[in-house]
Scaffold this active site. Structure first.
Site, PDB file in Angstrom:
ATOM      1  N   ASP A 160      71.285  53.148  43.488  1.00 33.44           N
ATOM      2  CA  ASP A 160      72.240  53.899  44.293  1.00 33.44           C
ATOM      3  C   ASP A 160      72.630  55.165  43.539  1.00 33.44           C
ATOM      4  O   ASP A 160      72.957  55.120  42.347  1.00 33.44           O
ATOM      5  CB  ASP A 160      73.493  53.051  44.556  1.00 33.44           C
ATOM      6  CG  ASP A 160      74.470  53.754  45.472  1.00 33.44           C
ATOM      7  OD1 ASP A 160      74.310  53.637  46.695  1.00 33.44           O
ATOM      8  OD2 ASP A 160      75.394  54.418  44.962  1.00 33.44           O
ATOM      9  N   ASN A 168      77.496  65.689  48.983  1.00 32.62           N
ATOM     10  CA  ASN A 168      77.431  66.257  50.332  1.00 32.62           C
ATOM     11  C   ASN A 168      78.660  67.111  50.642  1.00 32.62           C
ATOM     12  O   ASN A 168      78.560  68.171  51.269  1.00 32.62           O
ATOM     13  CB  ASN A 168      77.309  65.136  51.374  1.00 32.62           C
ATOM     14  CG  ASN A 168      75.895  64.583  51.458  1.00 32.62           C
ATOM     15  OD1 ASN A 168      74.924  65.284  51.199  1.00 32.62           O
ATOM     16  ND2 ASN A 168      75.779  63.312  51.823  1.00 32.62           N
ATOM     17  N   HIS A 173      75.086  69.044  53.167  1.00 34.43           N
ATOM     18  CA  HIS A 173      74.117  67.983  53.454  1.00 34.43           C
ATOM     19  C   HIS A 173      72.687  68.418  53.155  1.00 34.43           C
ATOM     20  O   HIS A 173      71.847  67.581  52.798  1.00 34.43           O
ATOM     21  CB  HIS A 173      74.240  67.555  54.919  1.00 34.43           C
ATOM     22  CG  HIS A 173      75.499  66.790  55.203  1.00 34.43           C
ATOM     23  ND1 HIS A 173      75.619  65.436  54.950  1.00 34.43           N
ATOM     24  CD2 HIS A 173      76.692  67.181  55.705  1.00 34.43           C
ATOM     25  CE1 HIS A 173      76.831  65.031  55.296  1.00 34.43           C
ATOM     26  NE2 HIS A 173      77.507  66.071  55.749  1.00 34.43           N
ATOM     27  N   GLU A 203      71.726  56.654  50.483  1.00 37.50           N
ATOM     28  CA  GLU A 203      71.373  57.124  49.142  1.00 37.50           C
ATOM     29  C   GLU A 203      70.845  55.992  48.271  1.00 37.50           C
ATOM     30  O   GLU A 203      70.786  56.106  47.046  1.00 37.50           O
ATOM     31  CB  GLU A 203      72.596  57.767  48.462  1.00 37.50           C
ATOM     32  CG  GLU A 203      73.714  56.808  48.107  1.00 37.50           C
ATOM     33  CD  GLU A 203      74.711  56.601  49.244  1.00 37.50           C
ATOM     34  OE1 GLU A 203      75.836  56.176  48.964  1.00 37.50           O
ATOM     35  OE2 GLU A 203      74.346  56.867  50.415  1.00 37.50           O
TER      36      GLU A 203
END
Length: 283
Positions: A160, A168, A173, A203
């Site tokens: 992760d 973001n 983004h 993610e």
């Protein structure tokens, strides 16, 4: 088409039988004409009738066999088209000469090629993540079936990206998508040919290490974690990119779901402990 439609009452579901019936009738025209002529003239010639009858029967048998053989490419083309419509591989397609049947077979070849290409493209799209080009969960499952076809030591890693939401929010983004693509490239570059990598979702990424002990997988992930943390070209020099990882050992495909739950729990522990670290699932 008019004659074809006009004769549909003959063997409605069997086109070849319709042709055979029409040819059978046509072959018997000489015999019927001879019988009608002799009946009208009143002079019956038995030898002539026997010769005409024998020739008619021989012509009928030859015509039936010849038409059956000539119709075989059409039957083959029909079966091939049905296979293509069902999404099956049609196999070897015969080639014909430059006539009506040959052009029909050429059309089947084109249709088969286009269908195979379309099916392969759809399979690729259904099994790959459009952003990173990695396998998605469906493709990962399929690849895992091959990688875990034989029982043995294997390790599942769930990764992760730390604080990805903040990336973001601060950089946009588009920058986040670029970061995901770069991370996917970094993951693939550090793997063996037998390892399997996928975008798990959002993610998160998943790695499967077949024929690997958990300590070996941990060394790989620690090296990858450190290289990611030191790579200033992933996003911004003032914003280091780090990742957290959870590892879970498994020995067969039947343990994959349980291993994913255990790896996810280990990943949660890694993030709770401060992120940017690797944790092994508890036994």
């Amino acid at each position: 088409m008019r004659f074809y439609n006009a004769t549909t009452f003959l063997f409605r579901r069997h086109y070849e039988w319709r042709i055979l019936f029409i040819c059978f009738f046509a072959v018997h025209v000489p015999l019927l004409a001879t019988l009608a002529f002799q009946a009208f003239s009143g002079g019956w010639s038995v030898p002539t009738l026997i010769v005409v009858l024998g020739a008619t029967l021989a012509g009928t048998i030859f015509g039936v066999l010849a038409i059956h053989g000539l119709l075989s490419p059409i039957r083959k083309a029909t079966n091939l088209l049905r296979a293509i419509q069902a999404g099956e591989h049609p196999g070897a397609i015969p080639t014909g000469s430059d006539d009506l049947v040959g052009r029909l077979l050429d059309g089947v070849i084109v249709a088969a090629h286009e269908s195979s290409t379309r099916i392969a493209r759809l399979e690729t799209l259904s099994e790959h993540d459009p952003l990173t080009g990695l396998l998605n969960r469906r493709g990962f499952r399929k690849a895992a079936e091959c990688a875990l076809s034989r029982p043995g030591n294997a390790v599942l890693a769930l990764i992760d990206l730390d604080h990805f939401k903040l990336v973001n929010d601060r950089f946009g983004h588009e920058a986040g998508d670029t970061l995901l693509r770069k991370l996917a490239q970094a993951l693939e570059a550090d793997l063996r040919r037998s390892d399997v990598c996928c975008r798990w979702g959002g993610e998160e990424f998943a790695l499967l290490f077949p024929d690997t002990l958990v300590d070996e997988a941990r060394l790989v992930m620690e090296r990858l974690r450190a290289s990611i943390a030191l790579d200033t070209g992933l996003l911004d020099e003032a914003w280091p990119v780090t990742l957290s990882c959870g590892l879970a050992p498994l020995r067969s495909l039947t343990e994959l779901d349980e291993a994913s739950r255990r790896a996810d729990a280990a990943l949660y522990e890694a993030k709770e402990a401060g992120r940017n670290r690797v944790r092994i699932a508890r036994s």
